[in-house]
Write a protein that holds these residues in place. Structure first.
Motif, PDB file in Angstrom:
ATOM      1  N   MET A  33       0.306  -0.998  -0.485  1.00  0.00           N
ATOM      2  CA  MET A  33      -0.559  -0.388  -0.060  1.00  0.00           C
ATOM      3  C   MET A  33       0.433   0.688   0.166  1.00  0.00           C
ATOM      4  N   ALA A  34       1.685   1.224   0.615  1.00  0.00           N
ATOM      5  CA  ALA A  34       2.914   2.341   0.798  1.00  0.00           C
ATOM      6  C   ALA A  34       3.093   3.124  -0.758  1.00  0.00           C
ATOM      7  N   GLN A  35       4.067   1.567  -1.403  1.00  0.00           N
ATOM      8  CA  GLN A  35       4.530   1.606  -2.918  1.00  0.00           C
ATOM      9  C   GLN A  35       3.736   2.879  -3.313  1.00  0.00           C
ATOM     10  N   LEU A  36       2.214   2.672  -3.697  1.00  0.00           N
ATOM     11  CA  LEU A  36       1.271   3.065  -4.456  1.00  0.00           C
ATOM     12  C   LEU A  36       1.127   3.968  -3.249  1.00  0.00           C
ATOM     13  N   ILE A  37       0.776   4.835  -1.779  1.00  0.00           N
ATOM     14  CA  ILE A  37       0.902   6.199  -2.132  1.00  0.00           C
ATOM     15  C   ILE A  37       1.939   6.608  -2.063  1.00  0.00           C
ATOM     16  N   ALA A  38       3.341   6.154  -2.664  1.00  0.00           N
ATOM     17  CA  ALA A  38       4.853   6.732  -2.491  1.00  0.00           C
ATOM     18  C   ALA A  38       4.649   7.275  -3.640  1.00  0.00           C
ATOM     19  N   PHE A  39       4.072   6.079  -5.081  1.00  0.00           N
ATOM     20  CA  PHE A  39       4.462   6.476  -6.306  1.00  0.00           C
ATOM     21  C   PHE A  39       2.843   8.061  -6.468  1.00  0.00           C
ATOM     22  N   ASP A  40       1.809   7.795  -5.692  1.00  0.00           N
ATOM     23  CA  ASP A  40       1.383   9.351  -5.621  1.00  0.00           C
ATOM     24  C   ASP A  40       1.402  10.521  -5.732  1.00  0.00           C
ATOM     25  N   VAL A  41       2.051  10.157  -4.738  1.00  0.00           N
ATOM     26  CA  VAL A  41       3.257  11.597  -4.405  1.00  0.00           C
ATOM     27  C   VAL A  41       4.201  12.322  -5.409  1.00  0.00           C
ATOM     28  N   VAL A  42       4.736  10.915  -5.753  1.00  0.00           N
ATOM     29  CA  VAL A  42       5.508  11.975  -6.830  1.00  0.00           C
ATOM     30  C   VAL A  42       5.100  12.263  -8.575  1.00  0.00           C
ATOM     31  N   ALA A  43       3.899  11.138  -8.538  1.00  0.00           N
ATOM     32  CA  ALA A  43       3.399  11.327  -9.962  1.00  0.00           C
ATOM     33  C   ALA A  43       3.131  12.276 -10.356  1.00  0.00           C
ATOM     34  N   THR A  44       3.020  13.498 -11.801  1.00  0.00           N
ATOM     35  CA  THR A  44       2.930  14.137 -12.270  1.00  0.00           C
ATOM     36  C   THR A  44       2.171  13.703 -13.611  1.00  0.00           C
ATOM     37  N   GLY A  45       1.096  14.969 -14.441  1.00  0.00           N
ATOM     38  CA  GLY A  45       0.860  14.503 -15.404  1.00  0.00           C
ATOM     39  C   GLY A  45      -0.065  13.904 -15.396  1.00  0.00           C
ATOM     40  N   ALA A  46      -0.023  13.092 -16.321  1.00  0.00           N
ATOM     41  CA  ALA A  46      -1.382  11.607 -17.428  1.00  0.00           C
ATOM     42  C   ALA A  46      -1.188  10.909 -16.015  1.00  0.00           C
ATOM     43  N   ARG A  47       0.033  10.534 -15.154  1.00  0.00           N
ATOM     44  CA  ARG A  47       0.390   9.151 -14.794  1.00  0.00           C
ATOM     45  C   ARG A  47      -0.841  10.056 -13.453  1.00  0.00           C
ATOM     46  N   LYS A  48      -0.389  11.091 -13.179  1.00  0.00           N
ATOM     47  CA  LYS A  48      -1.352  11.640 -11.309  1.00  0.00           C
ATOM     48  C   LYS A  48      -2.864  11.741 -11.924  1.00  0.00           C
ATOM     49  N   GLN A  49      -2.553  11.989 -13.435  1.00  0.00           N
ATOM     50  CA  GLN A  49      -3.912  12.380 -13.050  1.00  0.00           C
ATOM     51  C   GLN A  49      -4.976  11.111 -13.760  1.00  0.00           C
ATOM     52  N   GLN A  50      -4.363  10.069 -13.975  1.00  0.00           N
ATOM     53  CA  GLN A  50      -5.208   9.054 -14.571  1.00  0.00           C
ATOM     54  C   GLN A  50      -5.463   8.113 -13.225  1.00  0.00           C
ATOM     55  N   LEU A  51      -4.680   8.510 -11.927  1.00  0.00           N
ATOM     56  CA  LEU A  51      -4.984   7.690 -10.685  1.00  0.00           C
ATOM     57  C   LEU A  51      -5.286   8.703 -10.149  1.00  0.00           C
ATOM     58  N   SER A  52      -5.271   9.722 -10.117  1.00  0.00           N
ATOM     59  CA  SER A  52      -6.895  10.592  -9.755  1.00  0.00           C
ATOM     60  C   SER A  52      -8.057  10.182  -9.656  1.00  0.00           C
ATOM     61  N   GLU A  53      -8.489   9.508 -10.973  1.00  0.00           N
ATOM     62  CA  GLU A  53      -9.584   9.489 -11.786  1.00  0.00           C
ATOM     63  C   GLU A  53      -9.537   8.029 -11.386  1.00  0.00           C
ATOM     64  N   LEU A  54      -8.708   7.456 -10.621  1.00  0.00           N
ATOM     65  CA  LEU A  54      -9.974   6.422 -10.152  1.00  0.00           C
ATOM     66  C   LEU A  54      -9.803   6.541  -9.158  1.00  0.00           C
ATOM     67  N   LYS A  55      -9.319   6.889  -8.180  1.00  0.00           N
ATOM     68  CA  LYS A  55      -9.429   7.403  -6.490  1.00  0.00           C
ATOM     69  C   LYS A  55     -11.126   7.556  -6.405  1.00  0.00           C
ATOM     70  N   ARG A  56     -11.645   8.935  -7.634  1.00  0.00           N
ATOM     71  CA  ARG A  56     -12.861   9.359  -7.546  1.00  0.00           C
ATOM     72  C   ARG A  56     -14.219   8.058  -8.516  1.00  0.00           C
ATOM     73  N   THR A  57     -13.240   7.638  -9.339  1.00  0.00           N
ATOM     74  CA  THR A  57     -14.316   5.971 -10.049  1.00  0.00           C
ATOM     75  C   THR A  57     -14.620   5.180  -9.758  1.00  0.00           C
ATOM     76  N   ASP A  58     -13.370   3.926  -9.593  1.00  0.00           N
ATOM     77  CA  ASP A  58     -13.130   2.684  -9.192  1.00  0.00           C
ATOM     78  C   ASP A  58     -13.501   2.753  -8.035  1.00  0.00           C
ATOM     79  N   ALA A  59     -14.485   1.215  -7.922  1.00  0.00           N
ATOM     80  CA  ALA A  59     -14.818   0.699  -7.202  1.00  0.00           C
ATOM     81  C   ALA A  59     -14.666  -0.713  -6.873  1.00  0.00           C
ATOM     82  N   PRO A  60     -13.497  -1.083  -7.175  1.00  0.00           N
ATOM     83  CA  PRO A  60     -13.845  -3.093  -6.651  1.00  0.00           C
ATOM     84  C   PRO A  60     -14.689  -3.598  -6.037  1.00  0.00           C
ATOM     85  N   ASP A  61     -14.771  -4.363  -5.500  1.00  0.00           N
ATOM     86  CA  ASP A  61     -14.786  -5.492  -4.769  1.00  0.00           C
ATOM     87  C   ASP A  61     -13.757  -6.170  -4.420  1.00  0.00           C
TER      88      ASP A  61
END
Length: 453
Positions: free
Chosen positions: A370-398
């Motif tokens: 989990m920490a690896q993904l948080i750290a990735f989000d911390v340093v991500a920029t551009g399209a990858r940051k936007q893609q992860l932000s969109e996942l946070k808002r909309t993705d609802a996995p079981d």
């Protein structure tokens, strides 16, 4: 993985327990600057009973075995017993922090009063009144610091002593007393065993029936047997259904006065304990259903039976709390914050929680992932940051994998461990992140002389 310089990403981590330490390591690995606030005088979180508010007692042990319970790149040593006690765990966590240089970024003896959103970042004010600005905030303050007390009828008129299990430290507290332990979690069962060995009379009350799982299956630690596809001895056939297997090994605990289990074995957090069955079978402790009411020095149970009791210890769990952040910044359900993958705030891109999750598995590898993904989000920029932000808002996995868990506050954030691991892996693969290995953090490792200095 780093896409920003340390000056661009400045991460505040609150808490230097296991989750806060793995978060600090992941942030350093990603190239971010990180500061960990820890109100206690050393790292280790709840595993140091000297840490004010820690619920750890002398008989506390891990319920996952040493074989599955280490960190990536830092397994528990072979010298450890199968299920280490709190002193070994405390020292192991501190050795982990020293090995990876984490003490360098921890401010010991410094807690956080409040963290406020300001201009897209965070102003963090510590317990000495000093304020600093950070780009990201990770709440890793743990979930066992705010005891939850029940409200049974007549509790305020009880003439004996009653308190929460978080205040319990040593079995000698039970000497010469008739003791009732209320609660079916692992700490409640441990403490009930202490009462069985030391009290004049001991009783264990639970509101629903549970299965107690032995720590070894055919001589193999439970989690090793399950995760590595353990096999029974030649000529022995075991049921495929976990409930049937446990019932075959342990038997029906309702024969000791406890309620009959009302759910399958994997539908609640596992109670892993060998000693309680021993004490029940030898009459050292009596099983009881839920408390109905208290009157004077007497406790009445839902089956109509009564017992005179000197001390009631409530092992009734804890409330989740992030006291230093405005609670309106989270959406709360059953007292738990609603989070994407149980770590990302869905609306605030630089706010995270690490450690507010439950699963039937050893925790530290999952915290690392989990920490690896948080750290990735911390340093991500551009399209990858936007893609992860969109996942946070909309993705609802079981994240429960179709599992039905019992309806209780503890299970509000419960996930099925293999389903959760697959969900984390899917996000890693989407962004081209490599899975963690035992060598991932080698660049941060200190040699023994450097650690000592």
């Amino acid at each position: 993985m780093s896409e920003k310089s340390p000056s661009d990403s400045r991460v505040c981590v609150v808490g230097a327990g296991p989750s806060g330490l793995v978060m600090a390591r992941a942030a350093l690995q990603a190239g971010a600057e990180v500061v960990v606030y820890e109100r206690h005088t050393d790292v280790g979180g709840i595993w140091d009973p000297e840490n004010p508010g820690s619920p750890i007692y002398e008989s506390a042990h891990f319920i996952s075995s040493r074989y599955t319970s280490g960190f990536y790149g830092f397994p528990m040593p072979e010298s450890f017993p199968d299920y280490p006690g709190y002193k070994l765990l405390r020292d192991f966590i501190r050795e982990f922090a020293a090995t990876f240089g984490l003490y360098d970024v921890v401010r010991l003896g410094t807690g956080v009063q409040r963290a406020e959103q300001v201009d897209g970042g965070w102003v963090v004010t510590d317990t000495d009144g000093r304020s600093e600005t950070f780009t990201h905030l990770v709440c890793a303050n743990g979930v066992t610091w705010h005891p939850r007390m029940p409200d049974y009828p007549g509790l305020d008129t009880f003439t004996g002593e009653y308190r929460h299990s978080s205040t319990f430290r040593h079995a000698r507290e039970f000497d010469g007393k008739r003791v009732l332990v209320v609660g079916g979690g692992n700490s409640g069962v441990d403490i009930a065993c202490d009462a069985a060995r030391n009290a004049d009379a001991a009783f264990w009350s639970v509101r629903r029936g549970y299965r107690v799982i032995p720590k070894h299956i055919f001589g193999v630690p439970l989690d090793v047997f399950i995760n590595e596809g353990g096999r029974p001895p030649e000529g022995v056939t075991v049921p495929e259904d976990p409930s049937a297997l446990i019932d075959a090994l342990v038997g029906d605990l309702s024969r000791f006065g406890l309620p009959k289990a009302d759910h399958a074995a994997l539908e609640s957090h596992p109670i892993v304990n060998d000693a309680i069955v021993h004490h029940l079978t030898h009459g050292d402790i009596a099983g009881k259903p839920d408390v109905a009411r208290l009157r004077g020095d007497t406790v009445e149970f839902t089956d109509g039976s009564t017992e005179q009791v000197d001390l009631v210890l409530f092992a009734t769990g804890y409330d989740y709390d992030i006291a230093y952040v405005d609670p309106s910044l989270f959406e709360w359900r059953h007292g738990h914050p609603e989070l994407y993958l149980n770590m990302f705030n869905r609306e605030i891109d630089n706010l995270y929680v690490l450690g507010f999750i439950e699963f039937a598995d050893a925790a530290y590898h999952r915290f690392d992932e989990m920490a690896q993904l948080i750290a990735f989000d911390v340093v991500a920029t551009g399209a990858r940051k936007q893609q992860l932000s969109e996942l946070k808002r909309t993705d609802a996995p079981d994240l429960r994998g179709g599992m039905h868990y019992i309806d209780s506050p503890r299970h509000a954030s419960y996930v099925e461990t293999h389903t959760f691991q697959h969900a984390l892996a899917a996000v890693r693969e989407r962004f081209g992140l490599e899975a963690l290995t035992e060598t991932t953090f080698d660049a941060l490792r200190r040699d023994p002389l450097e650690k000592a200095g």
